[in-house]
Design a protein around this motif. Structure first.
Motif, PDB file in Angstrom:
ATOM      1  N   GLY A 338       0.777  -1.095   0.274  1.00 14.95           N
ATOM      2  CA  GLY A 338      -0.292   0.125  -0.526  1.00 14.95           C
ATOM      3  C   GLY A 338       1.135   1.631  -0.171  1.00 14.95           C
ATOM      4  N   VAL A 341      -0.298   8.129   2.265  1.00 16.11           N
ATOM      5  CA  VAL A 341      -0.332   9.561   1.002  1.00 16.11           C
ATOM      6  C   VAL A 341      -0.254  10.217   1.773  1.00 16.11           C
ATOM      7  CG1 VAL A 341      -2.174  10.762   0.093  1.00 16.11           C
ATOM      8  CG2 VAL A 341      -1.373   8.100  -0.774  1.00 16.11           C
ATOM      9  N   GLU A 346       3.385  10.675  -1.658  1.00 14.37           N
ATOM     10  CA  GLU A 346       3.208   9.119  -1.808  1.00 14.37           C
ATOM     11  C   GLU A 346       3.932   8.696  -1.864  1.00 14.37           C
ATOM     12  OE1 GLU A 346       1.245   6.584  -4.752  1.00 14.37           O
ATOM     13  OE2 GLU A 346      -0.566   7.680  -4.566  1.00 14.37           O
ATOM     14  N   ARG A 420      -1.926  10.006   5.560  1.00 16.97           N
ATOM     15  CA  ARG A 420      -2.933   8.294   5.053  1.00 16.97           C
ATOM     16  C   ARG A 420      -2.162   7.144   5.077  1.00 16.97           C
ATOM     17  NH1 ARG A 420      -9.371  10.323   4.958  1.00 16.97           N
ATOM     18  NH2 ARG A 420      -8.566  11.189   7.056  1.00 16.97           N
ATOM     19  N   GLN A 422      -2.441   4.176   2.215  1.00 16.12           N
ATOM     20  CA  GLN A 422      -4.402   3.536   1.638  1.00 16.12           C
ATOM     21  C   GLN A 422      -3.985   2.870   1.063  1.00 16.12           C
ATOM     22  OE1 GLN A 422      -6.774   4.844  -0.313  1.00 16.12           O
ATOM     23  NE2 GLN A 422      -6.957   3.127  -0.994  1.00 16.12           N
ATOM     24  N   GLU A 427     -10.301   0.965  -2.732  1.00 18.63           N
ATOM     25  CA  GLU A 427     -10.397   2.483  -2.668  1.00 18.63           C
ATOM     26  C   GLU A 427     -11.222   2.794  -2.093  1.00 18.63           C
ATOM     27  OE1 GLU A 427      -8.664   4.420  -4.124  1.00 18.63           O
ATOM     28  OE2 GLU A 427      -8.840   3.250  -5.624  1.00 18.63           O
ATOM     29  N   ASP A 429     -11.989   3.940   2.807  1.00 17.40           N
ATOM     30  CA  ASP A 429     -11.230   4.505   3.203  1.00 17.40           C
ATOM     31  C   ASP A 429     -10.809   3.547   4.763  1.00 17.40           C
ATOM     32  OD1 ASP A 429     -10.539   6.759   4.466  1.00 17.40           O
ATOM     33  OD2 ASP A 429     -11.630   8.246   4.226  1.00 17.40           O
ATOM     34  N   TRP A 430     -10.083   3.851   5.505  1.00 17.31           N
ATOM     35  CA  TRP A 430      -9.910   2.826   5.996  1.00 17.31           C
ATOM     36  C   TRP A 430     -10.825   3.762   7.757  1.00 17.31           C
ATOM     37  CZ3 TRP A 430      -5.494  -0.569   5.353  1.00 17.31           C
ATOM     38  CH2 TRP A 430      -5.361  -1.945   4.347  1.00 17.31           C
TER      39      TRP A 430
END
Length: 465
Positions: A338, A341, A346, A420, A422, A427, A429-430
């Protein structure tokens, strides 16, 4: 400004010592009936069992009378009081605050400062400093300044707090206690034991994970919705009488002698009993904020040998440092997992395989819950996302912001939510959705043992054993 990557919300877990992808509808596994004991009454001489002598007296305490401390001093710290921060004059206070303000403005994940009126917050804090603050009041002011960002992640450490955090991360925390990690459960009037330190007085007295401490020398450890874990504290070599309850059993009295430790957070590892003779390992990882954890996990994997399945328990894992997370990920996978970001860039989360026996391809289940936070979530969710592990438990609360630590000129440090995570394939959003388990299974930590754990039972079913 130097920094280190870090991801942690302050743990609900506390040492009795000195010292935060939808895959359709998940299969629901109904846990065994949860034992929810009523509020524990204060032990009385007529109902209490006979108290046996301490099971273990530390060698350094063998010539010391094992008197309990008077009730009036039960709130005393077990080790000498925290060292005071070095004095800081107002000119230096202003310089430190300017540095802190600039750091946040440069790197904070949210350009709008998370909706906070930033100019007003800066002006208010500056006026308080200009009016004159002593050293400790100054550091409290900076704590409040960072906390006012209200992201539930970023926080400030004074120089003394930095030193304590460094010792904890290094696994060299020096404290006096009975040797347990606990989670306060004030609503249930108890402290739930997460783990005992091997060889500690608590361990030698038979206290185990999932036991609860109800009272200390007759005083409850929680009253009116507030927990008092400090009531277990006391001077080295003093004795304490605990009222302890194991899941499904009546309370009992246990006398324990406090001892000084320099200890790492304990990782619990054992084979899970199975009916088909398969070798299923279980490893409880309480935190990623201890650089001894990867070595402890490696040691467990070496001792297990080749496994038919492995259960990693992250249900109480409150996060920690990338220097701890990445070596453990490397036991189980490799490659890009992953990306982190920030506002402007990123970067990938990449690991190189570091196999131990068949750890790279052993069937893997990870247990998560509402106390799985930050890097605890990133670790679990990333392995689920790439198809390396299945997840069992509760949906996590969502906290995958990564903090970077910036050292200040005075030796203080600010941890800022700068990135954050990713995931690679989804996609989702955890941060808002949390990590969603493949199988739901839950019971309160203090109501089961390994043999009756609904999470372990669900994991075994997923593993086909």
């Amino acid at each position: 400004m130097p920094y280190r990557r870090f991801a942690l919300v302050p743990l609900l877990v506390a040492t009795i010592a000195c010292s935060t992808l939808t895959r359709g509808l998940p299969l629901v596994v109904t846990p065994a009936p949860t034992l929810r004991p009523s509020r524990t009454p204060t032990p009385s001489p007529t109902s209490a069992p006979t108290l046996a002598p301490p099971a273990f007296v530390p060698p350094e305490c063998s010539q010391v009378p094992l008197a309990t401390i008077p009730a009036a001093t039960v709130l005393a710290e077990p080790t000498p009081g925290a060292e005071a921060n070095p004095p800081i004059e107002i000119s230096e206070q202003r310089a430190v605050f300017r540095e802190l303000k600039s750091t946040i403005e440069e790197v904070y994940l949210y350009p709008d400062f998370n909706g906070v009126d930033w100019p007003a917050l800066v002006a208010t804090t500056q006026s308080h400093i200009d009016a004159g603050l002593d050293t400790e009041a100054f550091y409290r002011e900076l704590e409040g300044f960072v906390a006012a960002l209200n992201d539930e992640h970023s926080y400030f450490e004074s120089p003394v707090q930095v030193a304590a955090s460094e010792a904890e991360l290094a696994g060299t925390a020096d404290f006096v206690g009975i040797g347990v990690l606990v989670e306060p459960l004030p609503e249930k009037g108890r402290l739930a034991i997460l783990a005992t330190f091997p060889g500690s007085p608590a361990d030698r007295a038979g206290l185990q994970a999932h036991d609860s401490i109800l009272a200390v020398d007759g005083l409850p450890v929680a009253e009116d919705g507030q927990a008092f874990p400090q009531r277990v504290r006391g001077p080295e070599c003093s004795a304490v009488v605990l009222t302890v309850q194991s899941p499904g059993e009546p309370p009992r009295l246990v006398e324990v002698v406090r001892q000084r430790f320099v200890a790492s957070s304990p990782v619990l590892a054992q084979l899970v009993p199975t009916t088909d003779g398969s070798r299923i390992g279980y490893i409880f990882v309480p935190t990623f904020f201890d650089e001894s954890i990867p070595a402890q996990v490696r040691h467990a994997l070496v001792d297990f040998g080749t496994l038919d399945g492995l259960i990693l328990d992250n249900r109480m894992n409150g996060g920690g440092s990338s220097t701890v997370v990445e070596p453990i990920l490397a036991f189980f996978t490799s490659g890009t997992l992953g990306h982190f970001v920030s506002r402007t860039a990123e970067r990938p989360l990449e690991v190189a395989a570091d196999p131990v026996h068949n750890s790279q391809d052993v069937p893997l289940v990870i247990l998560v819950g509402e106390d799985t936070v930050s890097f605890g979530e990133i670790f679990s969710g990333a392995l689920q996302d790439i198809g390396r592990a299945s997840i069992v438990g509760q949906t996590t609360l969502g906290n995958v912001e990564t903090l970077h630590g910036y050292e200040q000129r005075d030796g203080s440090r600010v941890w800022i939510a700068e990135e954050r995570f990713q995931p690679l394939h989804t996609e989702a959003d955890w941060e808002t959705q949390g990590i969603v388990p493949d199988v739901e299974a839950y019971a309160d930590w203090d109501t089961f043992t390994l043999e009756t754990d609904p999470g372990v039972a669900a994991a075994l079913k997923l593993l086909g054993h």
